[in-house]
Design a protein around this motif. Structure first.
Motif: not given
Ligand SMILES: Cc1ncc(COP(=O)(O)O)c(C=O)c1O
Length: 334
Positions: A47-73
């Motif tokens: 909510k707050t940082l989004a109003r200042f033009g800073i976006a957020a992108h979440g990943f929920s499977d922190g044990a899966n390196a490939e899923a984290i990489r895909e989220s980063a891309l």
């Protein structure tokens, strides 16, 4: 204790997190983050940082390196990926994020973009007694001193720890926006550090006994706790690499929804109803209606913060008294 070169204290955990992020991110950036996060952090990003033009992108499977990489891309497509914020274990579900895997993803993004995103790790839940994220690849450790480090529910504070070079711009911003910790609380944190390791270990031993009792309870559907033998293989492997103890904050999912959870909470006598954690006294809370009420219902559902979830912060009382209190409260469900 964290193995860092420099540390700063702030007037709350949220002040530490906010000041660190604002020192690194700028409008047009995107922050990649693990989920769940403490509700205040989730709200800050969503909510707050989004109003200042800073976006957020979440990943929920922190044990899966490939899923984290895909989220980063995917995050990179939303803007300049300047930082990755992780909370491990997470509040309130104790999910783990592989810190070394996150650092490797940051390095890959750095080689694509020319600037490596910084890895910020919130270590509030285990404290440096059981986990030192800098050793596993985090650039900065964030902490709420209000919890295990303060330990007595009588101070509010936060900290950022890392290399002197990374800490310096955060120090300058702290002065500019006034998020320093007051002198009296600084003195109290010093007092608390003297007993931290003893308190944290004793509370974790109590929590182990409570977890065993809750695992066996017919009205408890699931226990979200940490330990060397808990979770899937990948989770155990991360625990083995990163954690030297399971801490003493856990969640139980009871049979039923909010109404049943409230009935159980209202019957507790030794546990106090409060949303903090990490103090000498045991606390119980209902995350969906308190700490995580600012998180959108669809995200709450996706990450598992259900209406039947009760969070317990185990303190230093007698373990048998704690278990007896939980049993007599859960009896309301029969
Ligand atoms: C994991 C985590 N990080 C940060 C915070 C925020 O800390 P504070 O309450 O000191 O602002 C909390 C508070 O519950 C937390 O649990």
């Amino acid at each position: 204790m964290e193995g860092g070169e420099a540390a700063l204290v702030f007037n709350s955990g949220m002040a530490a997190i906010t000041t660190a992020i604002l020192a690194v991110a700028r409008p047009g950036d995107v922050i990649l983050h693990s989920q769940p996060l403490y509700g205040g952090t989730e709200t800050l990003l969503g909510k707050t940082l989004a109003r200042f033009g800073i976006a957020a992108h979440g990943f929920s499977d922190g044990a899966n390196a490939e899923a984290i990489r895909e989220s980063a891309l995917a995050a990179r497509r939303l803007g300049r990926l300047s930082l990755i914020l992780i909370e491990t274990p997470s509040n309130p579900l104790n999910t783990l994020v592989d810190i070394a895997a996150v650092r490797a993803v940051a390095e890959q993004v750095g080689s694509l973009d020319g600037v490596r995103p910084l890895v910020l790790c919130d270590n509030t839940m285990l404290s440096p007694v059981f986990q030192q994220p800098l050793k596993h690849g985090a650039d900065l450790v964030l902490a709420s001193l209000t919890k295990y480090i303060g330990g007595h529910s009588d101070l509010i504070g936060g900290a950022v720890i890392g290399s002197a070079a990374l800490v310096q711009p955060i120090r300058l911003l702290r002065s500019a926006i006034g998020t320093q910790l007051d002198p009296h609380s600084c003195w109290m944190v010093g007092r608390s550090l003297e007993t931290m390791a003893v308190r944290v270990r004793a509370a974790a031993a109590n929590a182990e006994a409570v977890v065993c009792a809750m695992d066996a309870h017919p009205h408890v559907r699931a226990v979200h706790a940490l330990g060397p033998a808990r979770g899937a293989d990948a989770v155990r492997e991360i625990y083995r690499k990163q954690c030297s103890g399971g801490g003493s904050t856990l969640s139980i999912e009871i049979t039923g929804g909010q109404e049943e959870a409230f009935r159980v909470l209202n019957r507790l006598r030794l546990f106090k109803l409060a949303v903090s954690l990490g103090g000498t006294e045991s606390l119980a809370s209902h995350p969906a209606s308190t700490t995580h009420s600012g998180v959108a219902p669809d995200i709450r559902k996706r990450i598992g913060v259900t209406d039947g979830l009760i969070r317990l912060s185990i303190g230093l009382e007698d373990e048998n008294d704690l278990i007896a209190d939980l049993y007599q409260a859960l009896a309301v469900l029969t």
